[in-house]
Design a protein around this motif. Structure first.
Motif, PDB file in Angstrom:
ATOM      1  N   TYR A   1      40.473  43.508  37.745  1.00 15.89           N
ATOM      2  CA  TYR A   1      39.336  43.819  38.801  1.00 15.89           C
ATOM      3  C   TYR A   1      38.317  42.680  38.464  1.00 15.89           C
ATOM      4  CZ  TYR A   1      41.379  48.382  38.334  1.00 15.89           C
ATOM      5  OH  TYR A   1      42.612  49.313  38.442  1.00 15.89           O
ATOM      6  N   LEU A   2      37.896  42.324  39.561  1.00 11.41           N
ATOM      7  CA  LEU A   2      36.699  41.151  39.696  1.00 11.41           C
ATOM      8  C   LEU A   2      35.600  41.717  40.349  1.00 11.41           C
ATOM      9  CD1 LEU A   2      36.259  38.073  39.607  1.00 11.41           C
ATOM     10  CD2 LEU A   2      36.942  37.588  41.962  1.00 11.41           C
ATOM     11  N   PHE A   3      34.259  41.395  39.629  1.00  9.58           N
ATOM     12  CA  PHE A   3      33.228  41.925  39.958  1.00  9.58           C
ATOM     13  C   PHE A   3      31.999  40.677  39.924  1.00  9.58           C
ATOM     14  CE2 PHE A   3      29.053  43.768  40.043  1.00  9.58           C
ATOM     15  CZ  PHE A   3      28.891  44.793  41.043  1.00  9.58           C
ATOM     16  N   ALA A   4      31.820  40.137  40.914  1.00  9.77           N
ATOM     17  CA  ALA A   4      31.254  38.968  41.190  1.00  9.77           C
ATOM     18  C   ALA A   4      32.044  37.732  39.985  1.00  9.77           C
ATOM     19  CB  ALA A   4      29.781  39.122  40.548  1.00  9.77           C
ATOM     20  N   ASP A   5      31.524  37.228  39.030  1.00  8.36           N
ATOM     21  CA  ASP A   5      32.197  36.393  38.140  1.00  8.36           C
ATOM     22  C   ASP A   5      32.526  37.106  36.986  1.00  8.36           C
ATOM     23  OD1 ASP A   5      29.713  37.155  37.268  1.00  8.36           O
ATOM     24  OD2 ASP A   5      29.020  34.950  36.695  1.00  8.36           O
ATOM     25  N   ASP A   6      32.768  38.535  36.812  1.00  7.11           N
ATOM     26  CA  ASP A   6      33.158  39.267  35.635  1.00  7.11           C
ATOM     27  C   ASP A   6      34.654  39.743  35.872  1.00  7.11           C
ATOM     28  OD1 ASP A   6      30.696  38.808  34.241  1.00  7.11           O
ATOM     29  OD2 ASP A   6      30.097  40.520  35.004  1.00  7.11           O
ATOM     30  N   LEU A   7      35.519  39.438  35.049  1.00  8.93           N
ATOM     31  CA  LEU A   7      36.969  39.884  35.527  1.00  8.93           C
ATOM     32  C   LEU A   7      37.232  40.687  34.392  1.00  8.93           C
ATOM     33  CD1 LEU A   7      39.507  39.202  36.737  1.00  8.93           C
ATOM     34  CD2 LEU A   7      39.956  37.373  35.132  1.00  8.93           C
ATOM     35  N   LEU A   8      37.977  41.982  34.596  1.00  7.27           N
ATOM     36  CA  LEU A   8      38.360  42.864  33.792  1.00  7.27           C
ATOM     37  C   LEU A   8      39.922  43.046  33.687  1.00  7.27           C
ATOM     38  CD1 LEU A   8      37.624  45.176  31.770  1.00  7.27           C
ATOM     39  CD2 LEU A   8      37.933  46.710  34.007  1.00  7.27           C
ATOM     40  N   LYS A   9      40.398  42.504  32.746  1.00 10.91           N
ATOM     41  CA  LYS A   9      42.138  42.737  32.781  1.00 10.91           C
ATOM     42  C   LYS A   9      42.485  44.113  32.062  1.00 10.91           C
ATOM     43  CE  LYS A   9      46.389  41.795  32.843  1.00 10.91           C
ATOM     44  NZ  LYS A   9      46.914  42.223  34.094  1.00 10.91           N
ATOM     45  N   VAL A  10      43.287  44.779  32.449  1.00 11.99           N
ATOM     46  CA  VAL A  10      44.021  45.997  31.888  1.00 11.99           C
ATOM     47  C   VAL A  10      45.405  45.635  31.374  1.00 11.99           C
ATOM     48  CG1 VAL A  10      44.372  48.379  32.383  1.00 11.99           C
ATOM     49  CG2 VAL A  10      42.311  47.362  33.369  1.00 11.99           C
ATOM     50  N   LEU A  11      45.408  46.131  30.110  1.00 13.45           N
ATOM     51  CA  LEU A  11      46.717  46.012  29.586  1.00 13.45           C
ATOM     52  C   LEU A  11      47.353  47.468  28.985  1.00 13.45           C
ATOM     53  CD1 LEU A  11      45.948  43.162  27.032  1.00 13.45           C
ATOM     54  CD2 LEU A  11      47.120  42.943  29.206  1.00 13.45           C
TER      55      LEU A  11
ATOM     56  N   GLU B   1      32.973  36.691  61.173  1.00  6.95           N
ATOM     57  CA  GLU B   1      34.204  36.792  60.778  1.00  6.95           C
ATOM     58  C   GLU B   1      34.241  37.216  58.986  1.00  6.95           C
ATOM     59  OE1 GLU B   1      36.707  33.739  62.293  1.00  6.95           O
ATOM     60  OE2 GLU B   1      35.365  33.394  63.888  1.00  6.95           O
ATOM     61  N   PRO B   2      34.399  38.510  58.678  1.00  6.73           N
ATOM     62  CA  PRO B   2      34.528  38.822  57.344  1.00  6.73           C
ATOM     63  C   PRO B   2      35.664  38.336  56.809  1.00  6.73           C
ATOM     64  CG  PRO B   2      33.543  40.528  58.521  1.00  6.73           C
ATOM     65  CD  PRO B   2      34.007  39.687  59.508  1.00  6.73           C
ATOM     66  N   PRO B   3      35.760  37.653  55.480  1.00  6.06           N
ATOM     67  CA  PRO B   3      36.939  37.134  55.024  1.00  6.06           C
ATOM     68  C   PRO B   3      37.879  38.627  54.489  1.00  6.06           C
ATOM     69  CG  PRO B   3      35.269  36.930  53.484  1.00  6.06           C
ATOM     70  CD  PRO B   3      34.809  37.331  54.693  1.00  6.06           C
ATOM     71  N   ASP B   4      38.952  38.616  54.284  1.00  3.07           N
ATOM     72  CA  ASP B   4      39.950  39.258  53.914  1.00  3.07           C
ATOM     73  C   ASP B   4      39.920  39.221  52.078  1.00  3.07           C
ATOM     74  OD1 ASP B   4      41.773  41.577  53.653  1.00  3.07           O
ATOM     75  OD2 ASP B   4      43.442  40.051  54.122  1.00  3.07           O
ATOM     76  N   ILE B   5      39.264  40.151  51.676  1.00  5.24           N
ATOM     77  CA  ILE B   5      38.991  40.219  50.279  1.00  5.24           C
ATOM     78  C   ILE B   5      40.026  40.860  49.601  1.00  5.24           C
ATOM     79  CG2 ILE B   5      37.482  40.494  48.364  1.00  5.24           C
ATOM     80  CD1 ILE B   5      36.543  38.055  50.118  1.00  5.24           C
ATOM     81  N   GLY B   6      40.526  40.557  48.364  1.00  7.86           N
ATOM     82  CA  GLY B   6      41.709  41.555  47.821  1.00  7.86           C
ATOM     83  C   GLY B   6      41.104  42.751  47.511  1.00  7.86           C
ATOM     84  N   HIS B   7      42.057  43.590  47.122  1.00  4.32           N
ATOM     85  CA  HIS B   7      41.558  45.290  46.895  1.00  4.32           C
ATOM     86  C   HIS B   7      40.919  45.233  45.678  1.00  4.32           C
ATOM     87  CE1 HIS B   7      45.383  45.526  49.729  1.00  4.32           C
ATOM     88  NE2 HIS B   7      44.614  46.744  49.924  1.00  4.32           N
ATOM     89  N   THR B   8      41.000  44.479  44.748  1.00  4.94           N
ATOM     90  CA  THR B   8      40.537  44.807  43.477  1.00  4.94           C
ATOM     91  C   THR B   8      39.249  43.708  43.237  1.00  4.94           C
ATOM     92  OG1 THR B   8      41.875  43.456  42.431  1.00  4.94           O
ATOM     93  CG2 THR B   8      42.584  45.579  42.464  1.00  4.94           C
ATOM     94  N   ALA B   9      38.531  43.126  44.289  1.00  8.27           N
ATOM     95  CA  ALA B   9      37.376  42.438  44.129  1.00  8.27           C
ATOM     96  C   ALA B   9      36.302  43.146  44.633  1.00  8.27           C
ATOM     97  CB  ALA B   9      37.584  41.204  44.959  1.00  8.27           C
ATOM     98  N   PHE B  10      35.117  43.325  43.830  1.00  7.87           N
ATOM     99  CA  PHE B  10      34.156  44.193  44.106  1.00  7.87           C
ATOM    100  C   PHE B  10      32.755  43.886  44.260  1.00  7.87           C
ATOM    101  CE2 PHE B  10      37.607  47.096  42.502  1.00  7.87           C
ATOM    102  CZ  PHE B  10      37.541  48.174  43.331  1.00  7.87           C
ATOM    103  N   GLY B  11      32.710  42.662  43.821  1.00  4.73           N
ATOM    104  CA  GLY B  11      30.989  42.148  43.632  1.00  4.73           C
ATOM    105  C   GLY B  11      31.006  41.129  45.183  1.00  4.73           C
ATOM    106  N   GLY B  12      29.853  41.645  45.596  1.00  5.13           N
ATOM    107  CA  GLY B  12      29.486  41.018  46.962  1.00  5.13           C
ATOM    108  C   GLY B  12      30.132  41.557  47.891  1.00  5.13           C
ATOM    109  N   VAL B  13      31.232  42.312  47.771  1.00  9.82           N
ATOM    110  CA  VAL B  13      31.950  42.802  49.080  1.00  9.82           C
ATOM    111  C   VAL B  13      31.419  44.091  50.002  1.00  9.82           C
ATOM    112  CG1 VAL B  13      34.219  43.469  49.760  1.00  9.82           C
ATOM    113  CG2 VAL B  13      33.991  41.794  47.745  1.00  9.82           C
ATOM    114  N   LYS B  14      31.271  43.953  50.997  1.00 12.98           N
ATOM    115  CA  LYS B  14      30.586  44.946  52.039  1.00 12.98           C
ATOM    116  C   LYS B  14      31.427  46.313  51.495  1.00 12.98           C
ATOM    117  CE  LYS B  14      28.635  45.898  56.425  1.00 12.98           C
ATOM    118  NZ  LYS B  14      28.582  45.277  57.648  1.00 12.98           N
ATOM    119  N   HIS B  15      30.677  47.395  51.571  1.00 14.83           N
ATOM    120  CA  HIS B  15      31.066  48.750  51.422  1.00 14.83           C
ATOM    121  C   HIS B  15      32.116  48.929  50.101  1.00 14.83           C
ATOM    122  CE1 HIS B  15      30.100  49.223  55.522  1.00 14.83           C
ATOM    123  NE2 HIS B  15      30.849  48.723  55.958  1.00 14.83           N
ATOM    124  N   ARG B  16      31.731  47.944  49.258  1.00 17.24           N
ATOM    125  CA  ARG B  16      32.503  48.175  47.817  1.00 17.24           C
ATOM    126  C   ARG B  16      31.330  47.984  46.809  1.00 17.24           C
ATOM    127  NH1 ARG B  16      38.108  44.709  47.801  1.00 17.24           N
ATOM    128  NH2 ARG B  16      38.996  45.396  49.810  1.00 17.24           N
TER     129      ARG B  16
END
Length: 443
Positions: free
Chosen positions: A427-437, A276-291
């Motif tokens: 944007y979250l990639f595993a444990d790296d967080l990118l903030k856009v201003l 039962e894969p979890p519903d991950i947010g749109h901007t999370a990319f680390g370890g998420v299938k097909h991202r």
């Protein structure tokens, strides 16, 4: 052949710089590259065949330690990331006492609030292994409730064994599916078989359908796990392997702790999590299938281009979350990452976290065995998705408290399918967080 390829490349470069035709050289270069690839494949097949023959001979002679070493060489197992630095040797290796002090600290200080179970010499560790499940105790109220629920449920349907058989069959099939996705090259503890061997025995290939005896034994093991609500002790035990970071820090802060997990246990839990894969947010990319990371880069570049067309500039800030995976609170993981799952599955997923054991061995064979009281083990099945799901709510709260309505208006779009609002400022990639201003256009 390599020297010949280099000469052809140099000659082709000279001709192309003079404007002459290089089509014939390109064909010769392609043929030579194909010959080099075939030669490398033949050498690799010869190496694997020699090692396989050595494993059979060593097993026949009873040299099991060397047989295990050659089996790991066949699997091409290595420890650490592809970017690991091999040409530098650290001047200092942390001792078991250093790791004991570091792991007992809180997550924000680089530890995991660990409870030390044992420390001593590696020769004495076999006596601790014999304790097995007696090392484990319910650690939170959630775990106690799940254990009580499973015990009551087992008593209610003790006369209906088909329910356990059905769950065990589902576990078996999900494990097989997870094994099919396994990639070679992952290191495992010295007591564990490398994952290509389990894949060969349980999945097989085009020539060999797999071992029917191993399949039957593993199916019985799945039924035993469901009947007893316990998993093998060695599935919960991992070896902490320090990998140098080369970051000019001292003691344990100069090392990254890689967890070596039993490959079959990881596959069993991975199949359970992927059911039962979890519903991950749109901007999370680390370890998420097909991202992938490339997708995050493309989304950011497209967003930057569109805003630049209306005179708005972007500034990207990369935040490296310190000691991210071991710092998560267990209750938050249980509340955020495990909803909408059957309680029997949640029991084993929570068990994976609460009964995790790690053994660290230093250079003089001194050991420390500890049980973490916070976080998940990075590299475990589903760990990245559990972190992303748990951390997503904290990111949303951080955005709501620290950024203006104007920024949210510029950085919000809509999902083309659900039409729900999506904020593209983080944007979250595993444990790296990118903030856009954003920088609004000057008046």
């Amino acid at each position: 052949m390599l020297e010949k390829r280099w000469r052809l490349r140099s000659e082709m470069y000279q001709l192309s710089s003079e404007g002459a035709s290089t089509s014939s050289l390109e064909r010769r270069l392609q043929d030579l590259s194909s010959q080099i690839r075939r030669r490398r494949q033949l050498l690799w097949d010869e190496r694997q065949s020699i090692l396989a023959h050595q494993v059979v001979q060593e097993a026949h002679e009873g040299h099991w330690r060397q047989a295990w070493c050659d089996a790991h060489r066949i699997a091409h197992g290595g420890i650490g990331l592809r970017s690991r630095v091999y040409h530098q040797i650290p001047a200092y290796g942390p001792t078991a006492s250093d790791w004991k002090l570091a792991m007992t600290q809180a997550g924000k200080d680089g530890g995991c609030s660990a409870h030390i179970l044992w420390e001593g010499n590696l020769d004495d560790f076999s006596g601790i292994q014999h304790l097995g499940q007696f090392l484990f105790q319910p650690s939170t109220q959630t775990m106690q409730n799940l254990m009580k629920h499973n015990e009551n449920r087992r008593e209610q349907i003790s006369s209906q064994g088909h329910d356990f058989v059905r769950q065990a069959d589902a576990d078996y099939e999900s494990t097989i599916q997870y094994l099919k996705q396994f990639q070679r090259g992952y290191a495992v503890p010295h007591w564990s078989l490398p994952n290509p061997i389990w894949k060969y025995l349980l999945v097989g290939n085009r020539v060999y359908p797999g071992s029917s005896l191993t399949k039957n034994v593993f199916r019985c093991l799945c039924q035993l796990i469901r009947c007893t609500n316990q998993v093998p002790f060695l599935w919960q035990l991992s070896i902490g392997q320090p990998i140098p970071k080369h970051n000019d820090k001292s003691v344990t802060h100069a090392f990254r702790l890689i967890y070596l997990l039993d490959s079959l246990g990881k596959a069993w839990y991975g199949g359970l999590w992927n059911r039962e894969p979890p519903d991950i947010g749109h901007t999370a990319f680390g370890g998420v299938k097909h991202r992938s990371r490339e997708e995050a880069i493309v989304v950011l570049r497209v967003w930057q281009y569109r805003l630049n067309q209306v005179g708005i500039k972007l500034v990207a800030l990369l935040h490296d979350i310190r000691n991210a995976f071991p710092s998560l609170d267990w209750q938050k993981i249980e509340r955020k990452a495990f909803p909408h799952r059957s309680r029997s599955d949640v029991y084993f997923l929570v068990l994976r976290i609460h009964q995790a054991l790690t053994l660290i061995i230093d250079a003089i064979q001194e050991c420390v065995l500890f049980c973490p009281l916070t976080g998940v083990r990075q590299g475990d099945a589903g760990a990245a998705q559990q972190f992303s799901k748990t951390f997503d709510s904290a990111i949303r709260r951080w955005n709501a408290e620290n950024f203006t309505v104007l920024e949210k208006a510029y950085m919000t779009t809509r999902d083309p399918w659900s039409q729900s609002a999506v904020y593209l400022g983080t944007y979250l990639f595993a444990d790296d967080l990118l903030k856009v201003l954003i920088i609004p256009p000057s008046k």
